[in-house]
Design an enzyme around this catalytic site. Structure first.
Site, PDB file in Angstrom:
ATOM      1  N   HIS A   1       0.825  -1.212   0.000  1.00  0.00           N
ATOM      2  CA  HIS A   1       0.000   0.000   0.000  1.00  0.00           C
ATOM      3  C   HIS A   1       0.861   1.266   0.000  1.00  0.00           C
ATOM      4  O   HIS A   1       1.999   1.278   0.480  1.00  0.00           O
ATOM      5  CB  HIS A   1      -0.941   0.010   1.209  1.00  0.00           C
ATOM      6  CG  HIS A   1      -0.226   0.035   2.525  1.00  0.00           C
ATOM      7  ND1 HIS A   1       0.305   1.190   3.059  1.00  0.00           N
ATOM      8  CD2 HIS A   1       0.057  -0.955   3.400  1.00  0.00           C
ATOM      9  CE1 HIS A   1       0.873   0.913   4.216  1.00  0.00           C
ATOM     10  NE2 HIS A   1       0.742  -0.384   4.449  1.00  0.00           N
TER      11      HIS A   1
ATOM     12  N   GLU B   1      -1.711  -6.788   7.414  1.00  0.00           N
ATOM     13  CA  GLU B   1      -0.393  -6.545   7.996  1.00  0.00           C
ATOM     14  C   GLU B   1      -0.203  -7.450   9.217  1.00  0.00           C
ATOM     15  O   GLU B   1      -1.174  -7.929   9.811  1.00  0.00           O
ATOM     16  CB  GLU B   1      -0.294  -5.059   8.400  1.00  0.00           C
ATOM     17  CG  GLU B   1       0.988  -4.635   9.093  1.00  0.00           C
ATOM     18  CD  GLU B   1       2.237  -4.895   8.278  1.00  0.00           C
ATOM     19  OE1 GLU B   1       2.586  -6.084   8.121  1.00  0.00           O
ATOM     20  OE2 GLU B   1       2.869  -3.930   7.813  1.00  0.00           O
TER      21      GLU B   1
END
EC number: 5.4.2.11
Length: 250
Positions: A11, A89
């Protein structure tokens, strides 16, 4: 020889990347720079002639919005997308929300490096009554208590990422579909370690820059042939170095 390509994108810069805070499963959005990085990644992919049949991302909006911006630049906003918490994550436990440099000043650069990059090292755990515990978040309501982390090492992140790769993503690629994955620094490090058969010491030094397409090429047996970033090599190296330096005391 037929070559299959896979594109990985971490990202773009998030608001907490900008503030140098441990983010983990906290659902923070992209910064303005992060949006620009995501759009630039899409432009690079378009210039190189990439298009896709299917996309995967996490259930965190910094990755989802990165994917949206990439696909918008490719004029593929219609592309089918599967979102999975298994691409989230790594969970940073009780460190989530803390400033990395301030944490390094308190505990030392080496301890923070181990928490951030060590293979089997877990940050301090959350308690289940902590508001940051994923069990309080409706997007994880269907997960068992066993699946909900209080903290994670990279090894534990690998334990969820790689089965998802082998059982879900790879079969789609083997069917001939072109795939892009928009995810996070550590979920992508988990996949890269597996694909490149990296040692625990090697993965400690791997830093994936935000918003830069990473292309893997596979042979007909889906063994990796090579991988490379798209973009300016010096700029990419500088971005990776900046990621490495986030966990150091000022």
């Amino acid at each position: 020889m037929a070559v299959t390509k896979l594109v990985l994108v971490r990202h773009g810069e998030s608001q907490w990347n900008k503030e140098n805070r441990f983010t983990g499963w906290y659902d923070v959005d992209l910064s303005e720079k992060g949006v620009s990085e995501a759009k630039a990644a899409g432009k690079l992919l378009k210039e190189e002639g990439f298009s896709f049949d299917f996309a995967y991302t996490s259930v965190l909006k910094r990755a989802i919005h990165t994917l949206w911006n990439v696909l918008d630049e490719l004029d593929q906003a219609w592309l089918p997308v599967e979102k999975s918490w298994k691409l989230n994550e790594r969970h940073y436990g009780a460190l989530q929300g803390l400033n990395k440099a301030e944490t390094a000043e308190k505990y030392g650069d080496e301890q923070v490096k181990q928490w951030r990059r060590g293979f089997a090292v877990t940050p301090p755990e959350l308690t289940k009554d902590d508001e940051r515990y994923p069990g309080h978040d409706p997007r994880y309501a269907k997960l068992s208590e066993k699946e909900l982390p209080l903290t994670e090492s990279l090894a534990l992140t690998i334990d969820r990422v790689i089965p998802y790769w082998t059982d879900t993503i790879l079969p789609r690629m083997k069917s001939g579909e072109r795939v892009i994955i928009a995810a996070h620094g550590n979920s992508l490090r988990a996949l890269v370690k597996y694909l490149d058969n990296m040692s625990e010491d090697e993965i400690l030094e791997l830093n994936i820059p935000t918003g830069v397409p990473l292309v893997y090429e596979f042979d007909e047996n889906f063994k990796p042939l090579k991988h490379y970033y798209l973009g300016n090599a010096d700029e990419i190296a500088a971005k990776a170095a900046a990621v490495a330096n986030q966990g150091k005391a000022k």
